[in-house]
Every structure is written in C-alpha cells, then in structure tokens.
Design an enzyme around this catalytic site. Structure first.
Site, short mmCIF file in Angstrom:
data_model
loop_
_atom_site.label_atom_id
_atom_site.label_comp_id
_atom_site.label_asym_id
_atom_site.label_seq_id
_atom_site.Cartn_x
_atom_site.Cartn_y
_atom_site.Cartn_z
N PHE A 96 -3.13 9.74 -0.57
CA PHE A 96 -3.36 9.40 0.89
C PHE A 96 -4.04 10.51 1.69
O PHE A 96 -4.06 10.49 3.05
CB PHE A 96 -1.99 8.97 1.48
CG PHE A 96 -1.19 7.98 0.77
CD1 PHE A 96 -1.74 6.58 0.12
CD2 PHE A 96 0.10 8.55 0.29
CE1 PHE A 96 -0.87 5.94 -0.53
CE2 PHE A 96 0.72 7.58 -0.65
CZ PHE A 96 0.28 6.35 -1.15
N THR A 136 -3.91 4.01 -8.30
CA THR A 136 -4.79 2.72 -7.92
C THR A 136 -5.38 2.11 -8.59
O THR A 136 -6.10 1.08 -8.35
CB THR A 136 -6.04 3.70 -6.93
OG1 THR A 136 -6.44 4.84 -7.46
CG2 THR A 136 -5.47 4.44 -5.67
N LEU A 164 -12.88 -5.42 -8.25
CA LEU A 164 -12.82 -4.95 -9.79
C LEU A 164 -11.92 -5.26 -10.77
O LEU A 164 -12.02 -5.56 -11.85
CB LEU A 164 -12.88 -3.24 -9.66
CG LEU A 164 -14.30 -3.11 -9.11
CD1 LEU A 164 -14.33 -1.26 -8.79
CD2 LEU A 164 -15.54 -3.24 -10.00
N ASN A 165 -10.68 -5.58 -9.95
CA ASN A 165 -9.35 -5.92 -10.89
C ASN A 165 -8.25 -6.67 -9.96
O ASN A 165 -7.83 -5.88 -8.99
CB ASN A 165 -8.73 -4.61 -11.78
CG ASN A 165 -7.60 -5.22 -12.40
OD1 ASN A 165 -6.46 -5.32 -11.87
ND2 ASN A 165 -7.71 -5.28 -13.64
N LYS A 184 -5.26 -7.28 -10.26
CA LYS A 184 -3.87 -6.88 -9.87
C LYS A 184 -4.10 -5.29 -9.32
O LYS A 184 -3.50 -5.43 -8.01
CB LYS A 184 -3.18 -6.39 -11.35
CG LYS A 184 -1.85 -5.77 -11.15
CD LYS A 184 -1.17 -5.79 -12.52
CE LYS A 184 -0.38 -6.97 -12.85
NZ LYS A 184 0.66 -6.70 -13.89
N THR A 185 -4.81 -4.66 -9.72
CA THR A 185 -4.74 -3.26 -9.08
C THR A 185 -5.42 -3.25 -7.58
O THR A 185 -5.19 -2.54 -6.78
CB THR A 185 -5.69 -2.26 -9.96
OG1 THR A 185 -6.99 -2.23 -9.99
CG2 THR A 185 -4.80 -2.01 -11.22
N GLY A 210 -15.36 0.56 -1.96
CA GLY A 210 -14.07 1.02 -2.19
C GLY A 210 -13.06 0.24 -1.26
O GLY A 210 -13.36 -0.10 -0.21
N GLY A 221 -9.46 1.70 -1.02
CA GLY A 221 -8.35 2.52 -0.86
C GLY A 221 -7.85 2.60 0.52
O GLY A 221 -6.60 2.84 0.79
N GLU A 222 -8.78 2.48 1.44
CA GLU A 222 -8.27 2.78 2.85
C GLU A 222 -8.25 1.40 3.67
O GLU A 222 -7.67 1.44 4.72
CB GLU A 222 -9.00 3.90 3.34
CG GLU A 222 -9.70 4.91 2.21
CD GLU A 222 -9.80 6.44 2.62
OE1 GLU A 222 -8.90 6.72 3.46
OE2 GLU A 222 -10.46 6.80 1.91
#
Ligand code: MOS
Length: 749
Positions: free
Chosen positions: A248, A477, A639-640, A642-643, A711, A713-714
C-alpha cells in the site's frame, strides 16, 4: 460481478487462470514471506533484532546505559548511537531517504524514532533486554498540533511539482461571474498503512556481499537504497522477496530498519532477523498525512463550472517534506475555465509521511466529491447531471491534451442503472425504514495510469513448459498470475504450463510495484520476450534437419496455438515439445524489454470510475451501516477476473474505511500515536462492508500499452469515501466535512 467486454475488442483475449498462481501455496501454508526464510544460512546462527524507539518527540539522546541489557539472557549486542559503526560521510543518497535514522547521531525528531537496536538469540530476549536500557534525553520544544499552526504553512522544499501552486485561467473572474458558489473546508486524517505482513528483514553477509530477504514493493530500489545508505557497491547487494503480504505504499521505499538490520548483521557477524511489530507500523514506516482542504467552487446557474479553487495544507515531518497532492484532482477531474490549486506543509515532530494507496487521489476525491455534491444540491441538480455538465472531454490540466481512452460516461450510466439511482430522493432525510435513515450518494473515481521501463526473460523448457521471470513484485495482487497468462498467450500454450519467478534483484529489472504500474510495465516486456522467443524457435526449427519445417523461410513460419506452422503449407508443422527434445532438451531462452513510447508526452493516461453507495444511519445512535456499494471502472482490459476484481474490491473496502473508520490519533503533548494497534485504529470487518458490486467496462486502452490494460492497484480506494459521505448526508441531512464520519460527529453537528 459483471464484465462487459467491448463488442469490437481488437485483442485476442488472453486465456485466464481461474485461480491465483500461488493460491494453493498460500492456503496450504507453503508460501513463505520475507521473515519466514531460514536458508541458505544455518538456522542455528540466526539472531533477532528489536528496534528501540525514542519516547520524546523532539530533542536528543544524551546517554544510553546498557550494562543491564548487555548482561541479560541471550543478548548478543546492543547497538546505540554511541557505538554504532560509522557510515559514509553525509546523508544517504537517493533513492534512499535522507531522513533515515541510522544511529549516526543523537538527535530525535519524533516520538518513536529508532534510537538503538538490541540483538539477542530470541525475539523475546531482545525485547526484554530493550526494556532494561536506561535512556537519558535532552528534550526540546516539539512542534505538534499542526492543525492549530496553519499560519506556519509554507511551500514544500522538494515538492516535485507545483512548487508555487498551479493556476489556470482567471479564478477571481470566475467567482465574480458565478451564480452559485461553494466555500468550505474539508479535512482528512492521518492514516497508517497496515498490511497483514508487517515490515520484515533478514540480512546476512558473506564477506562483503550482503543478501536480504525484505518485505518490499521494490526489490531493486531496496538494493540501491541499501548500497547508498551503507556506502557499499550496489553489486554487493541482493534483495529477495517472492511474496509480499500487502504494501500500500509503505513498502514502496526503504525505511531505517532495513539498513539497521544489515548493520546489526555486520556487527554480530551472523544472520539477523528484524520484524516490526504491529505497533511499530505506526510511525517508523510512513503514513498518509492529514490534509486540510479549503475548496471553493464557482458555477453558473446551469451547473457549468467557472472555477475550482483548492488550497491544501498538511502536516509534514521536520525530517522531510512529503506532499499529499489532494488538490491535484481539482486540476483535471472536471472541465472548469479556471482552476487554482496550492499545497503547503506545516512542520511537525512526527515520522515521515509517504505514499499510501492512491496518494493524492484518495483524499483528493474524498474532499472534492463532497464539494461537488454540495454544489449539486445548491443548484438543485442531480449529482450525475452536474458531473456530465462538466465532463472533461480532454485533459484540462494539460491544455486540453487528449486522453488515451476515457469511458467515464459509460461508468456513470451503467453504475446508475445497476444501483437504481433514479429512485434516489434528492432531498435529504426523507427516507426511513424503521429506526434506519437510508441515503444514497455517488462520486467519481480516478487515478493516473502509469508505466515505466521493464525487462523480462522467457525460457521454453523440455516437456512444453515455459519459464517466465522479471524482477518485479507480487503484493498479493496477482502479478504471478498475469505474468503466467501473458507468457502463455505469447506462445499460445496453456497458462497452467508456465512457471513464474519474480522478487529477486538478480532477475531482469522491473519498476517499483507502486503507482499502479506493475502490470502495464511488466506485461509488455513479457510480450516482447515471447516475440523474441518465437523468432528463436522458428530459426531453430528451420535449421533443424529433423524438423518438418526444415529449410523453410523464417517469414513463412508462424507460431499458432503452441505449434510452429508453415503459412504457405499448412500441413507442415512442428511441436514445441518435439523441437526442444530434438535440441538435446536444451531450454531456449529470450529476453524482452518495454518502455513507454513517445505517446506518453502527447496524451494523458488516466483511469476512471463511478461509485454509488447506500447507507443506513441509526436515527438515535447515528451508527452508520454501509449497505451496498456499486463501483463501475474504466481501467482498460481486465487482466484476470479473480485477482482484478479482488483488487478493486479491496480498494472499495478501504474507501469505506476512509469514510467511516480510519484515523491515526496523535497525542498533543507527547507526539505518541495514541491508537497504534488494530483494536483502536479501526478498519472494517466483513460486517462493516455490506454488498460490494464491482464492475469494469473492459475497453482496451491500446494507446497506453500493447496489452490495453491500465493499473488497478489504487483506483478502487478513490471515489468510494465521498460516495459514502454523500450517502450519509442524503440519509441524515447532516453534512460532515471531516473524515472519518463517525457517530459523534453526526450527533454533534
Ligand atoms: Mo502505491 S501508494 O504507489 O504503493
């Protein structure tokens, strides 16, 4: 959950893994994190270090009496500013933080700063000995309570950008011409990173070579930072971290405990393990600063924004200026003729602030999107209609530069439909179900799409298996998973046949897993590596007398669904297993690299989303329940499933936390973090979250990178906080402008 793929998707879909690549290892306990390795050194040699922290906020250490600790059971060494090895002259060089405290002097800049390290045969013995140290201080007056010293706010010394603010158009004219204005101050609190895995390091030396297992988002960054803080050649340092238990941003840069662990390993000449305990996560390894945002909006009667003014003041450590650019979203989230933003800091005797998930955009959207809600109410406009009225078709912060791809309109439309927004009551406090007041709110989500240079290697192994590696990180991730998928897609094989390696600084270099950039940086490098591998395999086949493709032109050959084929004579083909087998089972290897092209300067790359929340507030106690949140995101290709959706879901959960739970509390007298534990620093549990409905638009952004993905992630943490805040207002009619929105504030406001 729903994935809406663009009907005219130009990309061949990449075969996805159904489950995380490392999932079985994780759920069966085989997965090992940084602190869990016990090789290649002898386990009997391993000793444990514990960091001793200052108990005053400002001043200096004038003595440390170590006699009792030295004699305590199991103690190997007590390292203090008075006996620590002297490091290179001058402060550590970037990327190491200059603010590292490495026992080179006796000054104390915050309560909790490392001032000694105790090394013992067990962790308990190290902790027990640490309690025996008698530490003498010379205190100095401390700078605390920054919110009462706003008159001391100054421009940041090393702001990176916007050193004197950022101004566009005539902001005064905007307010002179406005029919409706909003003028309020919005506050976000200090927040502390609490990944499940606390920071942890194991360091050992073999001669002058240093190896560390370290919990980090950036193995090659830690390698450079360690070399530069210890003044040793970078080639002498290796950093390994195959799995990260969340980061994080806290693990995006190296903190003092890492070189201190290496220093201790040198002093005791044994491998040393140093694990921060949960309390030590609050202060030594960064925090999101508190931001105080004065926001003014000027609009015409029809909702057209004429001006956005956003002045942000935050606490910064006396050691280092870190700027949380909450004001940044006021530059580019909406089209507005004028905008004026500033960011200033107030020096405080606290640990250094740092990046935390969606730095800038998380608090930025949390505050600006309340202001927009207030404007919509004054205009008697639907909040979505107000946002569509001021939709930024191009990037207002870069003179109207085009976006690489933007489908925010579709996010609003789909989100409103899924949520049932049309049934919302425009007037607050109108809807109740028994003791519950029910409210609906929405907000926009956004985060930049970043990308850096990266390298990767692929190797075709005997038996048709494929190896792929890059010096990147997986923070939990899904990096392993999407690397396997991308490598498999490059050869047209089953992703289950791919073996992935990452998290070792001896691998080809990749950027920090921060700024939501790993997938967009590493996957194009893998795509390049598989393209190179394909050329090598074709060359191998056409020059192999035993190959059905022998003697063909390379240009006539292609790789289709895991077989090499002749384009002109489809009957002639060669299998990858056979090819490697005939090659005496020698693996065939290729390297790849990718970097952002010139497109980076000609367009703006940004992700978008729309978040809708329903809350229920107890009429009497004002307890808030977040019943459901719908998020629709425009993040390019998912991209995936589940993740990817899991990442967004985690971000939305943090947004709920931002809105209603999280707050670091600093003691006004001592500068101690009062709630440095997960009992009192509240984060949501399942019962606090309700239903999360996560959706993506799924239109590839091929101008950003050849994979078409941005991305994720955020962005999930952005928007959600304000959607919840606006829903609380819609439920109660009470506008709270200070996060977190807790029952006490609703009762008293
Ligand atoms: Mo993210 S705060 O860039 O790890």
């Amino acid at each position: 959950m729903q994935i809406a793929q663009d009907k005219e998707q130009p990309l061949k879909p990449v075969a996805q893994l159904d489950h995380r690549y490392e999932g079985i290892a994780k759920v069966t306990g085989k997965a090992r994190y940084a602190a869990e390795f016990s090789d290649p050194f002898s386990k009997a040699d391993l000793v444990y270090a514990f960091i001793v922290q200052a108990t005053i906020p400002s001043g200096s250490v004038n003595s440390i009496e170590t006699t009792s600790a030295d004699r305590a059971p199991g103690v190997v060494s007590v390292i203090t500013p008075f006996n620590a090895p002297r490091l290179a002259q001058g402060p550590p060089q970037p990327p190491a933080r200059r603010s590292l405290t490495l026992l080179q002097d006796t000054s104390v800049a915050y309560n909790g700063q490392p001032i000694a390290v105790v090394v013992a045969k067990t962790l308990n013995e190290a902790k027990a000995a640490a309690a025996l140290l008698k530490i003498g201080y010379t205190p100095q007056p401390a700078k605390l309570q920054w919110e009462k010293r706003l008159d001391e706010a100054r421009w940041p010394k090393n702001p990176g950008k916007d050193s004197a603010g950022n101004h566009r158009g005539d902001i005064n004219l905007a307010f002179a011409e406005a029919a409706v204005t909003v003028d309020n101050t919005y506050v976000t609190p200090i927040q502390f990173h609490n990944p499940m895995e606390t920071h942890a390091t194991i360091a050992w030396w073999q001669g002058d070579k240093l190896t560390v297992y370290d919990a980090t988002q950036y193995i090659s960054g830690v390698r450079m930072s360690l070399a530069r803080s210890l003044n040793i050649p970078v080639d002498n340092v290796r950093v390994i971290d195959p799995l990260v238990g969340g980061g994080f941003g806290s693990k995006g840069s190296m903190w003092s405990h890492v070189p201190l662990c290496a220093m201790a390993a040198k002093v005791v000449n044994r491998p040393v393990k140093l694990v921060l305990d949960r309390e030590q996560m609050f202060g030594l390894v960064g925090a999101r600063p508190s931001t105080i945002n004065h926001i003014r909006l000027a609009a015409r009667e029809d909702g057209t924004l004429l001006g956005m003014q956003h002045d942000n003041v935050m606490n910064a450590s006396v050691l280092e200026d870190f700027v949380e650019h909450a004001e940044g979203v006021s530059k580019n989230l909406y089209q507005s003729a004028a905008s004026s933003v500033t960011a200033k800091v107030v020096e405080t005797n606290l640990g250094v602030s740092t990046y935390m998930r969606a730095p800038g955009e998380a608090p930025g959207t949390a505050v600006v999107e309340i202001a927009l809600d207030e404007l919509a109410e004054k205009l008697k406009m639907d909040p979505i209609a107000l946002r569509l009225k001021n939709y930024a078709e191009t990037d207002p912060s870069h003179e109207g530069r085009p976006w690489s791809s933007k489908h925010l309109r579709e996010c609003y439309r789909r989100g409103a439909e899924k949520f049932g927004w049309a049934a919302r009551n425009l007037t607050p406090g109108q809807r109740s179900e028994g003791k519950w007041l029910v409210g609906h709110g929405m907000a926009t989500a956004t985060y930049p799409a970043n990308r850096s240079a990266a390298q990767a290697i692929v190797r075709l192994l005997p038996g048709g298996r494929l190896f792929v590696a890059s010096g990147t990180q997986d923070l939990g991730t899904g990096t392993y998973t999407i690397m396997a998928q991308q490598a498999a897609a490059g050869l047209g094989i089953d992703p289950k046949k791919v073996e992935v390696k990452l998290g070792d600084s001896t691998l080809p270099i990749a950027p920090v897993s921060g700024g939501s950039q790993s997938s967009a940086s590493v996957l194009p490098a893998i795509q390049d590596a598989t393209a190179q591998l394909k050329l090598k395999l074709i060359d191998l086949a056409i020059s192999d007398a035993a190959s059905p493709l022998h003697g063909l032109q390379a240009a006539d050959c292609d790789l289709r669904d895991g077989r090499l084929v002749s384009k002109s004579q489809p009957g002639r083909s060669d299998g990858l297993v056979e090819l490697v087998s005939r090659n005496k089972n020698q693996p065939v290897e290729a390297q790849g690299h990718a970097e952002p092209g010139e497109a980076r300067d000609s367009m703006s790359t940004q992700s978008w989303g729309a978040v809708f929340a329903e809350v229920a507030v107890d009429r009497h106690t004002k307890m808030v329940k977040v019943r459901r949140v719908v998020g629709v995101y425009d993040i390019g290709v998912l991209l995936n499933q589940k993740t990817g959706l899991n990442q967004l879901m985690g971000g939305m959960t943090w947004g709920i936390s931002f809105a209603t739970h999280e707050q670091g509390i600093v003691d006004a007298a001592t500068g101690r973090i009062v709630n440095a534990n997960l009992a009192e620093y509240h984060v949501p549990v399942n019962a606090d979250v309700g239903v999360l409905d996560v959706n993506v638009i799924g239109i590839p952004d091929l101008k950003f990178n050849p994979i078409g993905s941005r991305g994720i992630g955020e962005i999930g943490i952005t928007g959600t906080a304000a959607a919840v805040a606006n829903a609380i207002y819609n439920a109660t009619g009470k506008r709270v402008r200070q996060y977190p929105i807790t029952a006490d504030k609703l009762l008293m406001s």
